[in-house]
Scaffold this motif. Sequence first.
Motif, mmCIF file in Angstrom:
data_model
loop_
_atom_site.group_PDB
_atom_site.id
_atom_site.type_symbol
_atom_site.label_atom_id
_atom_site.label_comp_id
_atom_site.label_asym_id
_atom_site.label_seq_id
_atom_site.Cartn_x
_atom_site.Cartn_y
_atom_site.Cartn_z
ATOM 1 N N LEU A 162 0.820 -1.208 0.000
ATOM 2 C CA LEU A 162 0.000 0.000 0.000
ATOM 3 C C LEU A 162 0.858 1.264 0.000
ATOM 4 C CD1 LEU A 162 -2.738 -1.081 2.582
ATOM 5 C CD2 LEU A 162 -2.742 -1.351 0.091
ATOM 6 N N ASN A 163 2.140 1.115 0.284
ATOM 7 C CA ASN A 163 3.071 2.251 0.304
ATOM 8 C C ASN A 163 4.333 1.890 -0.473
ATOM 9 O OD1 ASN A 163 1.733 4.122 2.458
ATOM 10 N ND2 ASN A 163 1.736 2.089 3.383
ATOM 11 N N PRO A 164 4.202 1.675 -1.789
ATOM 12 C CA PRO A 164 5.343 1.188 -2.569
ATOM 13 C C PRO A 164 6.564 2.095 -2.535
ATOM 14 C CG PRO A 164 3.309 0.937 -3.808
ATOM 15 C CD PRO A 164 2.984 1.777 -2.608
ATOM 16 N N GLU A 165 6.368 3.394 -2.279
ATOM 17 C CA GLU A 165 7.521 4.293 -2.225
ATOM 18 C C GLU A 165 8.507 3.877 -1.137
ATOM 19 O OE1 GLU A 165 8.658 6.765 -4.144
ATOM 20 O OE2 GLU A 165 7.058 6.317 -5.568
ATOM 21 N N ASN A 166 8.052 3.062 -0.184
ATOM 22 C CA ASN A 166 8.959 2.540 0.842
ATOM 23 C C ASN A 166 10.139 1.787 0.244
ATOM 24 O OD1 ASN A 166 7.265 3.545 2.783
ATOM 25 N ND2 ASN A 166 6.428 1.579 3.418
ATOM 26 N N PHE A 167 9.979 1.293 -0.991
ATOM 27 C CA PHE A 167 11.031 0.473 -1.591
ATOM 28 C C PHE A 167 12.118 1.290 -2.287
ATOM 29 C CE2 PHE A 167 7.504 -2.559 -1.391
ATOM 30 C CZ PHE A 167 8.151 -3.667 -0.861
ATOM 31 N N ARG A 168 11.829 2.542 -2.578
ATOM 32 C CA ARG A 168 12.740 3.290 -3.446
ATOM 33 C C ARG A 168 14.142 3.418 -2.845
ATOM 34 N NH1 ARG A 168 11.448 5.953 -7.948
ATOM 35 N NH2 ARG A 168 9.222 6.044 -7.422
ATOM 36 N N LYS A 169 14.227 3.784 -1.586
ATOM 37 C CA LYS A 169 15.534 4.018 -0.959
ATOM 38 C C LYS A 169 16.389 2.754 -0.896
ATOM 39 C CE LYS A 169 17.623 5.793 3.303
ATOM 40 N NZ LYS A 169 17.318 6.371 4.649
ATOM 41 N N PRO A 170 15.879 1.623 -0.353
ATOM 42 C CA PRO A 170 16.747 0.440 -0.291
ATOM 43 C C PRO A 170 17.059 -0.156 -1.659
ATOM 44 C CG PRO A 170 14.539 -0.074 0.516
ATOM 45 C CD PRO A 170 14.601 1.412 0.358
ATOM 46 N N MET A 171 16.122 -0.078 -2.603
ATOM 47 C CA MET A 171 16.416 -0.566 -3.952
ATOM 48 C C MET A 171 17.518 0.259 -4.613
ATOM 49 S SD MET A 171 12.872 -1.639 -5.851
ATOM 50 C CE MET A 171 12.261 -3.326 -5.772
ATOM 51 N N LYS A 172 17.414 1.567 -4.454
ATOM 52 C CA LYS A 172 18.411 2.453 -5.068
ATOM 53 C C LYS A 172 19.789 2.245 -4.451
ATOM 54 C CE LYS A 172 19.111 7.240 -6.544
ATOM 55 N NZ LYS A 172 20.555 7.260 -6.222
ATOM 56 N N ALA A 173 19.818 1.986 -3.143
ATOM 57 C CA ALA A 173 21.103 1.768 -2.469
ATOM 58 C C ALA A 173 21.828 0.567 -3.065
ATOM 59 C CB ALA A 173 20.877 1.572 -0.971
ATOM 60 N N ILE A 174 21.086 -0.488 -3.384
ATOM 61 C CA ILE A 174 21.690 -1.665 -4.011
ATOM 62 C C ILE A 174 22.093 -1.352 -5.447
ATOM 63 C CG2 ILE A 174 21.188 -3.996 -4.843
ATOM 64 C CD1 ILE A 174 19.492 -4.376 -2.319
ATOM 65 N N ALA A 175 21.209 -0.676 -6.185
ATOM 66 C CA ALA A 175 21.489 -0.362 -7.589
ATOM 67 C C ALA A 175 22.726 0.510 -7.735
ATOM 68 C CB ALA A 175 20.284 0.321 -8.218
ATOM 69 N N ASP A 176 22.921 1.435 -6.807
ATOM 70 C CA ASP A 176 24.063 2.354 -6.902
ATOM 71 C C ASP A 176 25.396 1.626 -6.808
ATOM 72 O OD1 ASP A 176 22.403 4.507 -7.212
ATOM 73 O OD2 ASP A 176 22.546 5.197 -5.137
ATOM 74 N N VAL A 177 25.406 0.463 -6.164
ATOM 75 C CA VAL A 177 26.652 -0.298 -6.003
ATOM 76 C C VAL A 177 26.724 -1.473 -6.979
ATOM 77 C CG1 VAL A 177 28.042 -1.678 -4.402
ATOM 78 C CG2 VAL A 177 26.830 0.348 -3.570
ATOM 79 N N TYR A 178 25.613 -2.211 -7.110
ATOM 80 C CA TYR A 178 25.644 -3.471 -7.861
ATOM 81 C C TYR A 178 24.960 -3.394 -9.222
ATOM 82 C CZ TYR A 178 27.130 -5.283 -3.364
ATOM 83 O OH TYR A 178 27.829 -5.506 -2.199
ATOM 84 N N GLY A 179 24.345 -2.267 -9.534
ATOM 85 C CA GLY A 179 23.592 -2.172 -10.771
ATOM 86 C C GLY A 179 24.262 -1.375 -11.864
ATOM 87 N N LYS A 180 25.537 -1.094 -11.734
ATOM 88 C CA LYS A 180 26.208 -0.256 -12.722
ATOM 89 C C LYS A 180 26.975 -1.051 -13.770
ATOM 90 C CE LYS A 180 26.517 3.815 -9.773
ATOM 91 N NZ LYS A 180 27.362 4.847 -9.145
ATOM 92 N N GLY A 181 27.133 -2.355 -13.546
ATOM 93 C CA GLY A 181 27.816 -3.188 -14.522
ATOM 94 C C GLY A 181 26.823 -3.880 -15.429
ATOM 95 N N ASP A 182 27.250 -5.006 -15.992
ATOM 96 C CA ASP A 182 26.377 -5.722 -16.924
ATOM 97 C C ASP A 182 25.685 -6.912 -16.285
ATOM 98 O OD1 ASP A 182 28.578 -7.313 -16.581
ATOM 99 O OD2 ASP A 182 29.038 -7.537 -18.719
ATOM 100 N N LYS A 183 25.849 -7.082 -14.959
ATOM 101 C CA LYS A 183 25.181 -8.183 -14.279
ATOM 102 C C LYS A 183 23.746 -7.770 -13.923
ATOM 103 C CE LYS A 183 28.988 -10.780 -12.207
ATOM 104 N NZ LYS A 183 29.988 -10.314 -13.142
ATOM 105 N N PRO A 184 22.756 -8.566 -14.309
ATOM 106 C CA PRO A 184 21.372 -8.196 -13.995
ATOM 107 C C PRO A 184 21.074 -8.311 -12.508
ATOM 108 C CG PRO A 184 21.448 -10.409 -14.905
ATOM 109 C CD PRO A 184 22.842 -9.849 -15.025
ATOM 110 N N ILE A 185 20.142 -7.489 -12.043
ATOM 111 C CA ILE A 185 19.576 -7.632 -10.698
ATOM 112 C C ILE A 185 18.140 -8.111 -10.890
ATOM 113 C CG2 ILE A 185 18.988 -6.502 -8.523
ATOM 114 C CD1 ILE A 185 21.056 -4.368 -9.162
ATOM 115 N N ILE A 186 17.802 -9.243 -10.294
ATOM 116 C CA ILE A 186 16.468 -9.822 -10.466
ATOM 117 C C ILE A 186 15.798 -9.975 -9.106
ATOM 118 C CG2 ILE A 186 15.133 -11.766 -11.352
ATOM 119 C CD1 ILE A 186 17.405 -12.344 -13.283
ATOM 120 N N MET A 187 14.594 -9.429 -8.978
ATOM 121 C CA MET A 187 13.788 -9.649 -7.784
ATOM 122 C C MET A 187 13.070 -10.978 -7.990
ATOM 123 S SD MET A 187 11.493 -9.719 -5.392
ATOM 124 C CE MET A 187 10.057 -9.928 -6.468
#
Length: 714
Positions: free
Chosen positions: A264-289
């Motif tokens: 009901l409050n999906p914006e709760n996910f933005r901060k922790p998802m972005k924190a992971i993306a900033d470190v592990y999402g910059k290469g060519d390895k996919p991130i899959i939920m």
Amino acid sequence: MKKYLISTALLAASAFAASVTVDPSTTAQKVTGFGGASVYYQSWIKNLPAADQEALFDTAFTGLNISLLRVGNWYQDEDASKLQDDIDIVKAAKTRLGDHMKIQMSSWSAPAKLKPSGDLNGKVNGQKIKSQNTLKTSNSDPYGKYVYSDFANWWKKSLEAYKAAGISPDYISLQNEPDMEADYEETLFEPTETNEIAGYKEALNAVYDAVKGQTKLLGPEPLGIGYSNFEKYAKELDANKLDGYAYHLYHAGDGNDNSGNNYLNPENFRKPMKAIADVYGKGDKPIIMTEFCPMLDEPREKDMLGLAQIMQIGFTDGRLSGYIAWQLFWGYHSQMIGVCPGAGWDLDGSGRYVCDEAGFKIFPEYHAMRHFSKFVNPGASVIATATAEANLKTVAFLSANGDSISTVIINTGSTAIQLDNPAIAGYGLITAVQSKENGLKSKNISVAACTVLPARSITTLVYKKGAAASTVATCKDETSDSSYVEPIIVPTADVVIVDYTATTDVTTWQAMDDKLSAVTYGTTAIDGIAGYASVPLAGCDQSEETCGYQNQLLNISEEGAKALASCSNLVITMRSQGTSDAYVNVGGAAGGSWVDYEYGKLAAGSKWSETKVSLKKEGENGSTALTFNSESAGIYIAKIVATGCTGSSSIKMNRRVAFNDSKTQAMIFDLNGNLVWKGLKSEALNENGTLKPSIRQGAYILKTKNNAQRVFKK
């Protein structure tokens, strides 16, 4: 600048104009895929009547166009015959989707022979012991102090057995939720080995060496990304031995709220998802939920937008390449598709839940997933979108060959918006599909220069390279269901029985057995909840004479007592005090009068659950207290709310009179919400209730002004 539309029969409110820009020249990560899991309930699916089974597979696979299917590695005892239901389901998927659909396989447990307990669930004499639920120790393993080589060789044999049976996983995760102490199959791994628990790092090294070249490895797939849990594992791993990263979203919101609240409050996910993306999402390895659901007893209409917005956040700030919802199909209370093989099938053999009629149901989250999976194929790239309207959430994808663009637009607000459709140089709009909360879903709507985005709706606009722009200038609301009548709710809202975020008073609790300790108030935060009642329970088999039924009694207010008589359900936010799930019997009491509401209600281990308890049995008992008992040692309760209330919170229903409706207008929709026939009801149905019109065999929805029913074309 406000721009008011001419009111139509389907557009109840004025809409103001907004715009969205799409920039295909600014690309981000590539898409691996979208889908769901076929884990558990395989036998339910395989025991459906043949026609229902085929219709289910058409709906799940063709209807969604999934590109990722998550399955379990169930080769623990190395008996390939036990894999047959999975094999049949995957075959049905591959028949419809071919290589478009990839398989992601996770293991829930190492074989029992590789664990100190000798038990898949890590139990010794019926008791769960953490140190017994990992790998056995070894004095000679080249990878560390545990039997990593044996574990890796088991994975290698598993892949060979599955391949021989017709399932070749494209991705594997060596352990589902390695941090989760559960009552079901599991194997615990710490990020690196300790004196008590095997290490994920060492296990990954062994499995990589055993299976490299046969499949791709995803990891570490922890329970959630709250508390920097993903990072604790990922930072210890050799990235060269991973082909992609995987995680789940339980306890994942900013503040680690529970799953139902995060939906009901999906914006709760933005901060922790972005924190992971900033470190592990910059290469060519996919991130899959790879797994998430609301963890509720009943599907909610609001969860459709919840899932869509979680995915929108994931594919933008979270830089996700793939999203696999937990329950592609499940029991009748499912996330996307609910299955019932017929009367007599219950949840787990305990009799806690029984479904009655063979068939399947589609739930709102199915349509949220379809807005992505149906129109976006693997290899597409996420491209830039922007809008000034705060209630619009957008994400767009450019196909792998650049010939199409799919834009998903979510109106999270309570007001309709008229969208001036994005103008994308060189591309023309060819398809528009829309789903509305409490309205029509997965409906193809008219292509025009503008699109009405109803309140609480999802819209997918598909553009084709070289297609001409639409010359139709006007647009209208096409998914607000004219037969849907919004309930007239007279304030007040649901009745809060108790909320321990608002009160610290637990003196209203009373132990009805001398063996039980007193209820205390808890303030140490657990998954973001820092106020709750700690309720001690029996901790033994209550059917045994030495244990007996030990009840905790919660005395409630006069308003709460009235709610028990006038409301339909209780929603209890609770959690097991142990790592194993607790099953709680809930009832009511009035002096010496007792009534049992429902048995075996779930208080999940290691996560909060919002559990619904029916008040049907309250009747005229006049309860002034609630009772709780369980064989579990204890539970935490954060909140109890009475819902579905009448009286002061009444929902006024229209009185209907039965009549012969054979001459009324009827419409037949396929299970994706598309209109396939229109005429008189007498022309639609045979005497045996099957469909007359010349349409494809399968399941459909027949809708008249007065009702809707599921029907079949034989």
